[in-house]
Every structure is written in structure tokens, then in C-alpha cells.
Scaffold this motif. Structure first.
Motif, PDB file in Angstrom:
ATOM      1  N   LEU A 194       4.554 -38.060 -66.855  1.00 56.26           N
ATOM      2  CA  LEU A 194       5.258 -39.193 -67.446  1.00 56.26           C
ATOM      3  C   LEU A 194       4.351 -40.415 -67.479  1.00 56.26           C
ATOM      4  N   GLN A 195       4.159 -40.957 -68.679  1.00 55.82           N
ATOM      5  CA  GLN A 195       3.294 -42.119 -68.860  1.00 55.82           C
ATOM      6  C   GLN A 195       3.590 -42.788 -70.198  1.00 55.82           C
ATOM      7  N   PHE A 231       6.254 -37.174 -71.526  1.00 52.30           N
ATOM      8  CA  PHE A 231       5.651 -36.147 -70.682  1.00 52.30           C
ATOM      9  C   PHE A 231       5.792 -34.818 -71.410  1.00 52.30           C
ATOM     10  N   SER A 232       5.019 -33.835 -70.941  1.00 48.62           N
ATOM     11  CA  SER A 232       5.055 -32.522 -71.580  1.00 48.62           C
ATOM     12  C   SER A 232       5.161 -31.416 -70.540  1.00 48.62           C
ATOM     13  N   LEU A 233       5.580 -30.260 -70.998  1.00 52.86           N
ATOM     14  CA  LEU A 233       5.600 -29.060 -70.185  1.00 52.86           C
ATOM     15  C   LEU A 233       5.337 -27.856 -71.070  1.00 52.86           C
ATOM     16  N   LEU A 234       4.948 -26.777 -70.441  1.00 56.33           N
ATOM     17  CA  LEU A 234       4.731 -25.510 -71.137  1.00 56.33           C
ATOM     18  C   LEU A 234       5.798 -24.527 -70.686  1.00 56.33           C
ATOM     19  N   ASP A 235       6.450 -23.869 -71.647  1.00 64.02           N
ATOM     20  CA  ASP A 235       7.428 -22.851 -71.286  1.00 64.02           C
ATOM     21  C   ASP A 235       6.694 -21.555 -70.929  1.00 64.02           C
ATOM     22  N   PRO A 236       7.395 -20.486 -70.572  1.00 59.28           N
ATOM     23  CA  PRO A 236       6.716 -19.253 -70.148  1.00 59.28           C
ATOM     24  C   PRO A 236       5.769 -18.658 -71.190  1.00 59.28           C
ATOM     25  N   LEU A 277       4.536 -25.789 -76.156  1.00 60.89           N
ATOM     26  CA  LEU A 277       4.437 -27.124 -75.588  1.00 60.89           C
ATOM     27  C   LEU A 277       5.669 -27.934 -75.989  1.00 60.89           C
ATOM     28  N   LEU A 278       6.406 -28.425 -74.990  1.00 59.38           N
ATOM     29  CA  LEU A 278       7.546 -29.302 -75.226  1.00 59.38           C
ATOM     30  C   LEU A 278       7.166 -30.685 -74.741  1.00 59.38           C
ATOM     31  N   THR A 279       7.178 -31.656 -75.628  1.00 56.04           N
ATOM     32  CA  THR A 279       6.906 -33.047 -75.255  1.00 56.04           C
ATOM     33  C   THR A 279       8.202 -33.820 -75.420  1.00 56.04           C
TER      34      THR A 279
END
Length: 118
Positions: free
Chosen positions: A92-93, A102-107, A111-113
Motif C-alpha cells: 500500500l502506497q 496495492f497489488s497481489l497475485l492470485d494462485p 495481478l490484482l491491483t
């Protein structure tokens, strides 16, 4: 005219994708029929659809979506509380383009931002 968009992302394993999005991110399954190779999930006012791609190499997956939110900090804290791994290069920035995100990677490394205007 245009009223919504529902991105379609690849998944290798429907059970794993469904588990991650429902149990960690808080989505719900909205599919009226359980298709073997397709999954429809929703959270609040968004939907994400998934199609089966068993031969997907996650390290070569460029699937990505940008999801706007009106409370990015609470969402971030909720995900952390649920044990969701945040992308190590994108915590988070506030970004130079005026978004707190912020972003995350699913399995499957989609990429979800998640972002909010500041």
C-alpha cells in the motif's frame, strides 16, 4: 450504452481459485450453473470471471485487472488479517499518478491491483 465490465482471467484449478477468492478475498460464487471450466465470482459491485486453462504457466501469465475502491486502507488491512500475501513490490502506497494502491497475485499469478484516488 456500456454499464459494466467483467474481466475474464485464466485459472488452472477451479477449486483452488474458488477457495482463494472466497475464503481469502471475500468474494461469493454467483454462478447459477456449476460449469466445469468456468467460474463467476463477485464482491460488492464487481465481478470477475475465470476460464479453465490447465496448461497455464503462472510465471508467464500476464492477466491483470485494476479494481477501484472507496476504502483502500480498510481493504488492505482486511486482506492482511485474512493472510493474503501482498505483492512484495507493491505494498500500500501513494503513487505519482494520484492513486493510493496495492497489488497481489492470485494462485495463477493474475495481478490484482486495488486503488483509490487521493
Amino acid at each position: 450504452m456500456l454499464t459494466a465490465i467483467h474481466p475474464k482471467l485464466p485459472m488452472r484449478d477451479k477449486i483452488a481459485t474458488r477457495h482463494y477468492y472466497i475464503n481469502q478475498l471475500g468474494f461469493t460464487d454467483i454462478g447459477r450453473i456449476d460449469y466445469e471450466a468456468y467460474l463467476m465470482l463477485a464482491k460488492d459491485d464487481i465481478e470477475i470471471h475465470f476460464f479453465l486453462f490447465k496448461d497455464l504457466n503462472p510465471l508467464e501469465n500476464y492477466g491483470q485487472v485494476y479494481i477501484r475502491t472507496n476504502d483502500v486502507e480498510t481493504l488492505y488491512e482486511t486482506f492482511l488479517k485474512n493472510g493474503v500475501a501482498i505483492h512484495p513490490n507493491d505494498p500500500l502506497q501513494v503513487r505519482p499518478w494520484g492513486q493510493k494502491e496495492f497489488s497481489l497475485l492470485d494462485p495463477d499469478h493474475n495481478l490484482l491491483t486495488f486503488g483509490q484516488s487521493v
